[in-house]
Design a protein around this motif. Structure first.
Motif, PDB file in Angstrom:
ATOM      1  N   ASP A 170       0.519  -7.165   7.141  1.00 42.50           N
ATOM      2  CA  ASP A 170      -0.745  -6.549   7.503  1.00 42.50           C
ATOM      3  C   ASP A 170      -0.832  -5.172   6.848  1.00 42.50           C
ATOM      4  O   ASP A 170       0.144  -4.432   6.820  1.00 42.50           O
ATOM      5  CB  ASP A 170      -0.834  -6.421   9.024  1.00 42.50           C
ATOM      6  N   GLY A 171      -1.987  -4.829   6.300  1.00 41.15           N
ATOM      7  CA  GLY A 171      -2.196  -3.533   5.675  1.00 41.15           C
ATOM      8  C   GLY A 171      -1.758  -3.457   4.230  1.00 41.15           C
ATOM      9  O   GLY A 171      -1.846  -2.398   3.605  1.00 41.15           O
ATOM     10  N   ALA A 172      -1.275  -4.568   3.665  1.00 37.53           N
ATOM     11  CA  ALA A 172      -0.904  -4.585   2.253  1.00 37.53           C
ATOM     12  C   ALA A 172      -2.173  -4.522   1.399  1.00 37.53           C
ATOM     13  O   ALA A 172      -3.266  -4.841   1.868  1.00 37.53           O
ATOM     14  CB  ALA A 172      -0.106  -5.851   1.930  1.00 37.53           C
ATOM     15  N   GLN A 173      -2.032  -4.117   0.133  1.00 42.09           N
ATOM     16  CA  GLN A 173      -3.154  -4.091  -0.802  1.00 42.09           C
ATOM     17  C   GLN A 173      -3.760  -5.480  -0.945  1.00 42.09           C
ATOM     18  O   GLN A 173      -4.967  -5.633  -0.997  1.00 42.09           O
ATOM     19  CB  GLN A 173      -2.679  -3.632  -2.194  1.00 42.09           C
ATOM     20  N   VAL A 217       8.548  -0.300   4.419  1.00 43.14           N
ATOM     21  CA  VAL A 217       8.696  -1.749   4.208  1.00 43.14           C
ATOM     22  C   VAL A 217       9.441  -2.005   2.902  1.00 43.14           C
ATOM     23  O   VAL A 217      10.357  -2.823   2.843  1.00 43.14           O
ATOM     24  CB  VAL A 217       7.321  -2.451   4.212  1.00 43.14           C
ATOM     25  N   SER A 218       9.066  -1.272   1.857  1.00 42.94           N
ATOM     26  CA  SER A 218       9.746  -1.406   0.571  1.00 42.94           C
ATOM     27  C   SER A 218      11.232  -1.096   0.715  1.00 42.94           C
ATOM     28  O   SER A 218      12.085  -1.842   0.214  1.00 42.94           O
ATOM     29  CB  SER A 218       9.110  -0.473  -0.459  1.00 42.94           C
ATOM     30  N   SER A 247       0.845  -1.187   0.000  1.00 42.55           N
ATOM     31  CA  SER A 247       0.000   0.000   0.000  1.00 42.55           C
ATOM     32  C   SER A 247       0.883   1.240   0.000  1.00 42.55           C
ATOM     33  O   SER A 247       2.049   1.194   0.395  1.00 42.55           O
ATOM     34  CB  SER A 247      -0.882   0.033   1.260  1.00 42.55           C
ATOM     35  N   ARG A 248       0.313   2.354  -0.411  1.00 40.38           N
ATOM     36  CA  ARG A 248       1.040   3.620  -0.521  1.00 40.38           C
ATOM     37  C   ARG A 248       1.781   3.995   0.758  1.00 40.38           C
ATOM     38  O   ARG A 248       2.867   4.551   0.716  1.00 40.38           O
ATOM     39  CB  ARG A 248       0.048   4.723  -0.897  1.00 40.38           C
ATOM     40  N   GLY A 307       7.053  -3.173   9.766  1.00 40.67           N
ATOM     41  CA  GLY A 307       5.685  -3.581   9.426  1.00 40.67           C
ATOM     42  C   GLY A 307       5.177  -4.641  10.385  1.00 40.67           C
ATOM     43  O   GLY A 307       5.925  -5.185  11.206  1.00 40.67           O
ATOM     44  N   ARG A 308       3.876  -4.920  10.285  1.00 41.48           N
ATOM     45  CA  ARG A 308       3.255  -5.980  11.098  1.00 41.48           C
ATOM     46  C   ARG A 308       2.997  -7.183  10.202  1.00 41.48           C
ATOM     47  O   ARG A 308       2.413  -7.053   9.128  1.00 41.48           O
ATOM     48  CB  ARG A 308       1.939  -5.469  11.693  1.00 41.48           C
TER      49      ARG A 308
END
Length: 166
Positions: free
Chosen positions: A120-123, A90-91, A84-85, A107-108
């Motif tokens: 968690d929270g990825a697209q 993370v990237s 996600s934006r 990240g989680r």
């Protein structure tokens, strides 16, 4: 209308021109994860695309010099996490800004059915098994069958182009 330069035919010019052309191609960013030698291994990737709907499958292109590459083989489970934006950190971590042993601290994460982390929270999170691999030049073309999918409510992908996030 935009002007264009001369067409390159010399191999060195084609390589340079191709690099420039691909920098102009905007891509979503994903984190590919597997297990190798008892430890989790992951990398940021932009060379991922859908392959077929029947069966659901992805095509990934992985550089043979990438740390994850020796861990990949036919039958190997992987997760593909479409970022996600808001997940630039993370990237960056999985792109090399953070040592390999500390990347999963950014990240989680929670486990999928194979015991591999999903962000968690990825697209979207895709649990896959590698169906086949084929070497080509400096990379391997990886075909992964999608076995499970988790989707985010919002659609706000992290996009990468010309060395920067959009």
């Amino acid at each position: 209308m935009a002007s264009s330069s001369q067409i390159a035919a010399d191999p060195a010019d084609v390589t340079s021109g191709f690099r420039g052309a691909m920098r102009r191609l905007a891509s979503g960013v994903a984190i590919v994860v597997t297990r190798g030698d008892g430890a989790l291994v992951g990398m940021a990737a932009t060379s991922i695309t859908s392959l077929t709907m029947d069966p659901p499958a992805l095509l990934l292109c992985i550089n043979q010099s990438a740390g994850i590459h020796p861990c990949l083989s036919s039958g190997c489970p992987i997760t593909v996490n479409l970022l996600s934006r808001h997940q630039r950190d993370v990237s960056a971590a999985f792109g090399g800004a953070v040592p390999r042993e500390k990347r999963f601290e950014v990240g989680r994460w929670e486990n999928d059915g194979h015991g591999l982390p999903m962000l968690d929270g990825a697209q979207a999170n895709l649990s896959c098994t590698i169906d086949s691999m084929m070497p080509f030049g400096t990379h391997s073309i990886v075909v992964a069958r999608v076995e499970a999918v988790r989707l985010s409510e919002s659609v706000e992908p992290l996009i990468y182009q010309d060395g920067a996030y959009l």
